[in-house]
Design a protein around this motif. Structure first.
Motif: not given
Ligand SMILES: [Zn+2]
Length: 237
Positions: A62-64, A66-69, A177-179
């Protein structure tokens, strides 16, 4: 073919980060990958679905942040990592759009922010994360990708410039994601909500992107933070 989508949170149980496991036949697709220290939980979530890491055919990001990749490093090197063009460059760390330590420090008088910051440090949140595998895909076409669940990218800029949600039309699921999240350690609220403004690269754009999510044919929300929920669209802020 039947598709099963499962939403998993961080093993710390405090909702720092969440990801989605999509299984179709023997193939596994991941949406996001948690913090670096979530790698073990990420592997366990694939095992819980009766599959192994060798079955992972791709990861959608969803986006780059650190908590998602952070957990990507646990995956075999040949697994493609797909994101929007902008977010793929972000993941290669050609630039960084992330809340600054100064912005966090300025709000650390709020106990929830202070506790969250300590938790993030404990989850490997300061470890530099960069993934050179990241491949940019065109996310403005509305096309369904030939991956488990046949997802469609939904551009939702604001949290980061290249942020996308991933919509699974046949299953009525959107991995937002974080949207749009449903809980966060820095918030006292539960249910669909925007993250604190300090987390958004462009808060006004993040607000405007809610319209793209509300327009989707989906009744389950799998957020980047907080539990999955049945989603009454239009009631979220
Ligand atoms: Zn996040």
């Amino acid at each position: 073919m039947t598709t099963v989508l499962r939403h998993h949170g961080s093993r710390r149980g405090t909702g720092y980060a969440a990801w989605t496991v999509v299984v179709e036949g023997t193939d596994v697709l991941l949406v996001d990958a948690g913090f670096p220290d979530d790698a073990e939980a990420l592997v366990a979530s694939v095992t819980a679905a009766g599959r192994t890491l060798d079955d992972v055919v791709a990861v959608l990001v969803t986006h780059a942040h650190v908590d998602h990749v952070g957990g990507l490093a646990a995956l075999p090197a040949h697994v493609p990592v797909l994101a929007s063009q902008g977010e793929a460059a972000h993941l290669r760390r050609e630039f960084l759009e992330q809340v600054s330590p100064a912005a966090i420090a300025a709000r650390a008088w709020r106990p929830r922010v202070a506790r969250w910051a300590v938790g993030v440090l404990g989850a490997g949140g300061l470890r530099p994360v960069r993934d050179t595998r990241a491949v940019g895909v065109d996310v403005d076409t509305g096309e369904r990708l030939d991956l488990p669940g046949r997802p469609v990218a939904v551009p939702t800029p604001g949290h980061t410039s290249g942020h996308v949600a991933w919509h699974f039309p046949d299953d009525g699921v959107v991995a937002s994601g974080d949207a749009l999240v449903t809980a966060h350690p820095t918030s006292a609220r539960t249910g669909p909500q925007l993250l604190d403004r300090m987390f958004h690269h462009d808060p006004a754009a993040a607000e405007a992107s809610l319209a793209a999510l509300r327009g989707l044919d989906a009744d389950r929300l799998f957020p980047g933070h907080g539990p999955a929920v049945r989603w009454a669209r239009g009631r979220s802020r």
